[in-house]
Structures are given as structure tokens and as C-alpha cells.
Design a protein around this motif. Structure first.
Motif, PDB file in Angstrom:
ATOM      1  N   LEU A 184      29.167  37.890  39.119  1.00  0.00           N
ATOM      2  CA  LEU A 184      29.670  38.230  37.844  1.00  0.00           C
ATOM      3  C   LEU A 184      30.031  38.397  36.689  1.00  0.00           C
ATOM      4  O   LEU A 184      30.172  38.788  35.120  1.00  0.00           O
ATOM      5  CB  LEU A 184      31.354  36.471  37.902  1.00  0.00           C
ATOM      6  CG  LEU A 184      32.197  36.249  39.284  1.00  0.00           C
ATOM      7  CD1 LEU A 184      32.866  35.185  38.895  1.00  0.00           C
ATOM      8  CD2 LEU A 184      32.360  37.804  39.348  1.00  0.00           C
ATOM      9  N   TYR A 185      28.244  38.839  36.813  1.00  0.00           N
ATOM     10  CA  TYR A 185      28.011  38.927  35.351  1.00  0.00           C
ATOM     11  C   TYR A 185      26.637  40.164  35.314  1.00  0.00           C
ATOM     12  O   TYR A 185      26.085  39.907  36.909  1.00  0.00           O
ATOM     13  CB  TYR A 185      27.641  37.224  33.877  1.00  0.00           C
ATOM     14  CG  TYR A 185      26.728  36.716  34.386  1.00  0.00           C
ATOM     15  CD1 TYR A 185      25.689  36.939  35.355  1.00  0.00           C
ATOM     16  CD2 TYR A 185      27.535  35.337  35.222  1.00  0.00           C
ATOM     17  CE1 TYR A 185      25.011  35.532  35.401  1.00  0.00           C
ATOM     18  CE2 TYR A 185      27.076  34.435  35.621  1.00  0.00           C
ATOM     19  CZ  TYR A 185      25.861  34.186  36.248  1.00  0.00           C
ATOM     20  OH  TYR A 185      24.908  33.458  37.087  1.00  0.00           O
ATOM     21  N   LYS A 186      25.854  40.169  33.928  1.00  0.00           N
ATOM     22  CA  LYS A 186      24.705  40.945  34.646  1.00  0.00           C
ATOM     23  C   LYS A 186      23.381  39.882  34.820  1.00  0.00           C
ATOM     24  O   LYS A 186      23.306  39.232  32.899  1.00  0.00           O
ATOM     25  CB  LYS A 186      24.204  41.803  32.874  1.00  0.00           C
ATOM     26  CG  LYS A 186      23.484  43.146  33.667  1.00  0.00           C
ATOM     27  CD  LYS A 186      22.754  43.674  32.814  1.00  0.00           C
ATOM     28  CE  LYS A 186      21.636  44.382  32.572  1.00  0.00           C
ATOM     29  NZ  LYS A 186      21.557  45.543  31.908  1.00  0.00           N
ATOM     30  N   PRO A 187      22.962  39.376  35.288  1.00  0.00           N
ATOM     31  CA  PRO A 187      21.646  37.818  35.206  1.00  0.00           C
ATOM     32  C   PRO A 187      20.727  38.830  34.370  1.00  0.00           C
ATOM     33  O   PRO A 187      20.273  39.652  34.499  1.00  0.00           O
ATOM     34  CB  PRO A 187      22.072  38.594  36.866  1.00  0.00           C
ATOM     35  CG  PRO A 187      22.347  39.215  37.554  1.00  0.00           C
ATOM     36  CD  PRO A 187      23.132  40.188  36.963  1.00  0.00           C
ATOM     37  N   SER A 188      20.652  38.207  33.708  1.00  0.00           N
ATOM     38  CA  SER A 188      19.319  37.934  32.892  1.00  0.00           C
ATOM     39  C   SER A 188      17.255  37.903  34.214  1.00  0.00           C
ATOM     40  O   SER A 188      17.627  37.833  35.044  1.00  0.00           O
ATOM     41  CB  SER A 188      18.506  37.316  31.703  1.00  0.00           C
ATOM     42  OG  SER A 188      18.025  36.712  31.234  1.00  0.00           O
ATOM     43  N   HIS A 189      16.829  39.133  33.383  1.00  0.00           N
ATOM     44  CA  HIS A 189      15.710  39.128  34.244  1.00  0.00           C
ATOM     45  C   HIS A 189      14.260  38.181  33.832  1.00  0.00           C
ATOM     46  O   HIS A 189      13.830  37.574  34.219  1.00  0.00           O
ATOM     47  CB  HIS A 189      14.975  40.630  34.437  1.00  0.00           C
ATOM     48  CG  HIS A 189      15.861  42.060  35.105  1.00  0.00           C
ATOM     49  ND1 HIS A 189      16.283  41.478  36.007  1.00  0.00           N
ATOM     50  CD2 HIS A 189      16.668  42.661  33.918  1.00  0.00           C
ATOM     51  CE1 HIS A 189      17.191  42.580  36.956  1.00  0.00           C
ATOM     52  NE2 HIS A 189      17.276  43.003  35.240  1.00  0.00           N
ATOM     53  N   VAL A 190      15.235  38.069  32.201  1.00  0.00           N
ATOM     54  CA  VAL A 190      13.381  37.498  31.546  1.00  0.00           C
ATOM     55  C   VAL A 190      13.905  35.751  31.753  1.00  0.00           C
ATOM     56  O   VAL A 190      12.671  34.889  32.103  1.00  0.00           O
ATOM     57  CB  VAL A 190      13.682  37.579  30.521  1.00  0.00           C
ATOM     58  CG1 VAL A 190      13.046  37.021  29.579  1.00  0.00           C
ATOM     59  CG2 VAL A 190      13.902  39.458  29.795  1.00  0.00           C
ATOM     60  N   LEU A 191      14.962  35.433  31.207  1.00  0.00           N
ATOM     61  CA  LEU A 191      14.738  33.976  31.637  1.00  0.00           C
ATOM     62  C   LEU A 191      14.827  32.885  33.458  1.00  0.00           C
ATOM     63  O   LEU A 191      14.154  32.272  32.656  1.00  0.00           O
ATOM     64  CB  LEU A 191      16.512  33.574  31.346  1.00  0.00           C
ATOM     65  CG  LEU A 191      17.089  33.525  29.854  1.00  0.00           C
ATOM     66  CD1 LEU A 191      18.749  32.994  29.432  1.00  0.00           C
ATOM     67  CD2 LEU A 191      16.254  33.054  28.844  1.00  0.00           C
ATOM     68  N   PRO A 192      15.029  33.876  33.968  1.00  0.00           N
ATOM     69  CA  PRO A 192      14.719  32.563  35.372  1.00  0.00           C
ATOM     70  C   PRO A 192      13.339  32.556  35.293  1.00  0.00           C
ATOM     71  O   PRO A 192      12.495  32.318  35.913  1.00  0.00           O
ATOM     72  CB  PRO A 192      14.924  34.579  36.539  1.00  0.00           C
ATOM     73  CG  PRO A 192      16.067  34.168  35.978  1.00  0.00           C
ATOM     74  CD  PRO A 192      16.361  34.888  34.268  1.00  0.00           C
TER      75      PRO A 192
END
Length: 361
Positions: free
Chosen positions: A6-14
Motif C-alpha cells: 500500500l506504499y512504495k517499498p524502500s529498496h535500501v532499508l531492507p
């Protein structure tokens, strides 16, 4: 295809959290070999492996947000990691009870088994609920979504209750040591660490419970619901960060530095001398052991049915190599004339420890 988020997931944080948890995992592997503490701390390895895999899958999922299989996998692995981490705490409490048998309210081995079985129940409910929740999210199956949410809610409530019982038992051991005037530094450090790590687990449980409650019962999404569902920060602040602090704290205050790897080794009531005893001996009849495995009746009445072997110090030899209570003993294999232990000896110890992990702490 539409994104499952429901949001644009971060690529960096994971990726950042995968590295952080992965580094902690490597440190646990190193320290478990160094201190020969696999039997007690095996679950930090297993939980770290599961949790790291979850964040790696989350990183992949952020690049393929419409892939249902990857989305389900990352959800299940991230949810499954923390309950496994908790099992390491239970083993550490069991080893503390073996080290201080005169202050243990229950049989250490059976106490660990009790907590491990409850933890396995939490793990099963968590995995089933997370799988149903993630699948329903993709398939838009409302009933399945609610069922998954409820299973997760039950698992979270059970884990929170277990953690409260666990903290109470650590507190009881701590109090009895202080009252007896024998609270050595290693025991105090371990108790403080267990209080802190359990608090991180409770923070995670409370946050996840709020998430589950809001998504299940809210008909019109309020401010809390929107923060949970439409913002990714909630996951990293209340799921990832507490567990990262948890794993690093146990690395910094590693129980292998504070407690003996041999569970026969216990602290004499004088608070200094350590001896090699017979471990916990339950003198009750077989049917009483089956009916009341933890000897709760004895704990309530104050008439424990365990053999008070610590009251006969002259019967047991003094443990070699100094004392953990004074910081002069270590689990690190000492050097001999031929050098240090071989990698084969260390690997052999880790294999046997993994097989006996549930019942040996």
C-alpha cells in the motif's frame, strides 16, 4: 500488475537491515564456536538465519512488488524470526538455573522444555497467520485476511504473556541472589541483558498487536491505521530495529563469557567457589513427575522435592580453571602443549550441541 504493498517499498532499508542482522549472525556463529556455547545459543543462529533471509527476500520483493510468492515468503520469514530468537533466552535462563540451583524455582531442564514448547506454538501460529494474511492480501480474500490476522493476534498475545512470565522468573532469580548476598557480577550482567532483550521483544509484540488490531477491527481507517498500513516506517521502527538491538546486545554481553558451557558446573552458596555437581535431581515418584513436571506444588509450599546437593559442598570437587563469578574462568578451550583445539573438535562440539539444544540448557 498492481503492487501488493500500500506504499512504495524502500529498496535500501531492507538491504541495510539484512546486512545488520547478517553481521550479527556471523558474530553469533563465531562466538558460539569460541565459547563452545552452541547448546545454549543455537537458536540465535537459527533465528538470525531466518530473519536475515526475510530481509533479503524483502529486498527482492521491493523490486518485484507484484510477485505474490516472494511477498508471502518475506512476510512469513520476517514474522517467524523473533519467536525463534526468544528461544535463545529460554536456554540462557535454563543455564542460569543450572548455575544457581539453590535459587532455581523449578527444574531447569523442564523449565526450558516448557518455554520451548510454548515458543514452538507461537512459531506455528505466527507462520500460519502470516501465510494466510499475505495470501489474502494478494487474493483480496477478506475472510482469509481476518483469519490470518486473528492467528497472528493470538500468537502475539501468547508470546507477550510468555515474555512476562520469563521476565518474572529472571527477576525471581535475581531477587533470590541479592537476598542471599551472593549476586556476582556475571549473574547481574546476564540478568540485566535478559531484562533488556525481553523488553525489545515486548515492544515488538505490542506494536504488532496494535497493527493486527487496527487492520482487523477498524472499519474506517483512522490515523493509527494509516500509520500502520500506508507507511513503511512502522515496520522498521517497531519490528526491525528492536530485533537488531536484541541480537547485538546478546553479542556484546554474550552468555558464553558469563556462564559455564558445562551445565554440571554450579556456583557454591559462598558466591565464589564453583563446583562440579550432579545437576538437578528430582526425588519424587514417577507419577508425581508426570502429574507435575515442574514441581509447582513444591514451589508453592516452599518444600522443593529436588535434592539439595549444594548443601554438601565437600561431596563435589572444585571446578578447574578459576571462577566465572570472579571473571577468572573461561569457556575458551585452553592451550595445551600441542596448541589449541582443532577445527574438527570445534565442529564436533557444535553438531552435538545442535542435537541436544532443547533439553540441555
Amino acid at each position: 500488475m498492481d503492487s501488493l504493498y500500500l506504499y512504495k517499498p524502500s529498496h535500501v532499508l531492507p538491504a541495510v537491515f539484512a546486512v545488520l542482522v547478517g553481521v550479527s549472525l556471523m558474530l553469533h556463529i563465531y562466538q558460539n564456536f569460541r565459547y563452545r556455547f552452541w547448546r545454549v545459543n543455537f537458536w540465535m543462529f537459527w533465528g538470525g538465519t531466518i530473519f536475515t533471509t526475510g530481509w533479503i527476500l524483502r529486498c527482492v520483493s521491493s523490486s518485484y512488488p507484484s510477485n505474490l510468492n516472494i511477498y508471502i515468503a518475506q512476510t512469513v520469514f520476517i514474522y517467524a524470526g523473533p519467536p525463534i530468537f526468544s528461544a535463545a533466552e529460554y536456554n540462557q535462563l535454563g543455564r542460569l538455573m543450572y548455575y544457581l540451583p539453590m535459587h532455581a524455582p523449578f527444574n531447569p531442564g523442564r523449565t526450558v522444555t516448557f518455554f520451548i514448547h510454548l515458543g514452538a506454538t507461537v512459531e506455528g501460529l505466527t507462520a500460519a497467520g502470516a501465510s494466510l494474511f499475505a495470501t489474502a492480501h494478494g487474493a483480496n480474500d477478506m475472510q482469509q485476511h481476518v483469519t490470518g490476522d486473528r492467528l497472528i493476534s493470538v500468537a502475539l498475545a501468547l508470546q507477550a504473556a510468555i515474555e512476562c512470565i520469563f521476565i518474572a522468573m529472571v527477576g525471581l532469580m535475581h531477587y533470590r541472589c541479592a537476598r542471599a548476598g551472593t549476586l556476582p557480577r556475571n549473574v547481574r550482567q546476564l540478568c540485566i541483558m535478559l531484562y533488556g532483550t525481553s523488553t525489545f521483544v515486548l515492544i515488538r509484540c505490542i506494536a504488532r498487536a496494535i497493527e493486527s488490531f487496527e487492520t482487523e477491527t477498524t472499519t474506517t481507517c483512522n490515523s493509527i491505521c494509516r500509520a500502520v498500513l500506508f507507511h513503511e516506517w512502522f515496520l522498521y521502527v517497531f519490528e526491525a530495529a528492536p530485533m537488531v538491538f536484541y541480537t547485538y546486545w546478546i553479542n556484546i554481553v554474550h552468555p558464553g563469557r558469563l556462564l559455564p558451557s558445562d551445565k554440571r558446573r554450579y556456583l557454591d552458596p559462598d558466591g565464589v567457589t564453583e563446583r562440579m555437581g550432579p545437576m538437578w535431581a528430582d526425588t519424587r515418584s514417577l507419577w508425581m513427575k508426570i502429574a507435575d513436571p515442574l514441581d509447582i506444588g513444591g514451589a508453592i509450599t516452599g518444600n522443593s522435592n529436588s535434592e539439595a546437593f549444594w548443601m554438601r559442598p565437600s561431596d563435589w570437587e572444585v571446578a578447574p580453571g578459576g571462577s566465572f563469578s570472579e571473571g577468572t574462568a573461561t569457556n575458551v578451550r585452553s592451550k595445551s602443549a600441542s596448541g589449541t583445539a582443532t577445527p574438527e573438535e570445534l565442529l564436533s562440539g557444535s553438531r552435538s550441541g545442535a542435537m541436544e539444544v532443547q533439553l540441555s540448557a
